[in-house]
Enzyme design. Sequence first.
Site, PDB file in Angstrom:
ATOM      1  N   ASN A 146       6.385  21.383  34.211  1.00  0.00           N
ATOM      2  CA  ASN A 146       6.906  22.534  33.485  1.00  0.00           C
ATOM      3  C   ASN A 146       7.012  22.220  32.003  1.00  0.00           C
ATOM      4  OD1 ASN A 146       9.893  22.632  32.333  1.00  0.00           O
ATOM      5  ND2 ASN A 146       9.871  21.154  34.029  1.00  0.00           N
ATOM      6  N   ALA A 147       6.815  23.255  31.204  1.00  0.00           N
ATOM      7  CA  ALA A 147       6.985  23.165  29.753  1.00  0.00           C
ATOM      8  C   ALA A 147       7.645  24.458  29.293  1.00  0.00           C
ATOM      9  CB  ALA A 147       5.641  22.955  29.065  1.00  0.00           C
ATOM     10  N   GLY A 153      10.313  24.922  27.377  1.00  0.00           N
ATOM     11  CA  GLY A 153      10.613  24.948  25.948  1.00  0.00           C
ATOM     12  C   GLY A 153      12.035  25.333  25.605  1.00  0.00           C
ATOM     13  N   ASN A 168      21.231  16.250  26.141  1.00  0.00           N
ATOM     14  CA  ASN A 168      19.796  16.175  26.412  1.00  0.00           C
ATOM     15  C   ASN A 168      19.100  15.519  25.225  1.00  0.00           C
ATOM     16  OD1 ASN A 168      17.116  16.530  27.002  1.00  0.00           O
ATOM     17  ND2 ASN A 168      17.216  18.745  27.258  1.00  0.00           N
ATOM     18  N   CYS A 218      14.577  15.440  23.282  1.00  0.00           N
ATOM     19  CA  CYS A 218      14.105  16.449  22.336  1.00  0.00           C
ATOM     20  C   CYS A 218      13.556  15.757  21.096  1.00  0.00           C
ATOM     21  CB  CYS A 218      15.252  17.369  21.915  1.00  0.00           C
ATOM     22  SG  CYS A 218      16.029  18.278  23.262  1.00  0.00           S
ATOM     23  N   THR A 259      12.511  14.389  33.382  1.00  0.00           N
ATOM     24  CA  THR A 259      11.152  14.450  33.915  1.00  0.00           C
ATOM     25  C   THR A 259      10.226  13.419  33.272  1.00  0.00           C
ATOM     26  OG1 THR A 259      10.622  16.161  32.299  1.00  0.00           O
ATOM     27  CG2 THR A 259      11.306  16.898  34.492  1.00  0.00           C
ATOM     28  N   GLY A 278      13.764  14.468  42.102  1.00  0.00           N
ATOM     29  CA  GLY A 278      13.025  14.560  43.360  1.00  0.00           C
ATOM     30  C   GLY A 278      13.849  14.660  44.616  1.00  0.00           C
TER      31      GLY A 278
END
Length: 309
Positions: free
Chosen positions: A69-70, A72, A127, A130, A193, A244
């Site tokens: 996934n991207a 954004g 997070n 980034c 990820t 996972g």
Amino acid sequence: MNRLQVVLPGLNLKNPIIPASGCFGFGEEFAKLYDLSVLGGIMIKAATGEERYGNPTPRVAESGMGMLNAIGLQNPGVEGIIAQKLPFLRQFDTEIIANVAGSTPEEYEDVTRRISRDPVVKAIELNISCPNVKSGGLQFGTDPQMAAELTRRVKAVSEKPVYVKLSPNVTSIVEMAQAVEQAGADGLTMINTLVGMRIDVRTGQPILANRIGGLSGPAIKPVAVRMIHDVAQVVTIPIIGMGGVMEVDDVLEMIYAGASAVAIGTANFVNPFICQELITDLPKRMDELGIEHIMDIRGKAYGATLHRA
């Protein structure tokens, strides 16, 4: 006695099951399916300083045993989240963890300062995967010094405990964990990820408009378990494991490796009831394995004697 209770900095989890940020939105759709109060906690979608519309489509690509996934960091911005999303979550008896992202240290500080004031929020998930626009796009989470400095700055303005989300796309995740712990992190969440790509052989071009994306799903679970195992041996702060998890034994595996709680990501897309089912299945599986309390097995994979939080 609640056999599943886990107490962490700022968080009193009735059980160790937490939907991961980015895979549960702000809970509105899942609340139509089951009572979110059964959850140990909820990691809500990332907040940035201003509204973000995300990357161009396609943003998602299937992969063997996982997905890329991207997205954004699409979100309504921190003020939109505070005004429009957090009020909805007040009705649920569960611990809310706000995920904070940004492009500069100043943005991280600003978002953290604002969202950590809200009484609904019990902890911050930082997070650090980034890109830092002030450092030529180098990700905060790939440089120990940069990650430590960001952690220090966010801790200084946060009214709630800070859990740093570690990227697996590094030379040494152990070094990263030690750096942010020394900088004052209250806990860790791991792993984010893995960076991957898929190419459409009919066109010879990447499937994702962003070209690369984050690989999640069962394909990355052995990587997550190994990294949790390695990090748990060198830090004293708690770990929320992720990567996972699809079934109850995956939860136990991460706790044996050293995690105190477990976040569920991609599995929510496959089965929206997965978190509820894991909470039901966990005590049954513990009975089968002779486990009295979930924290009794934490870190046992490397022979550690870890006290119950």
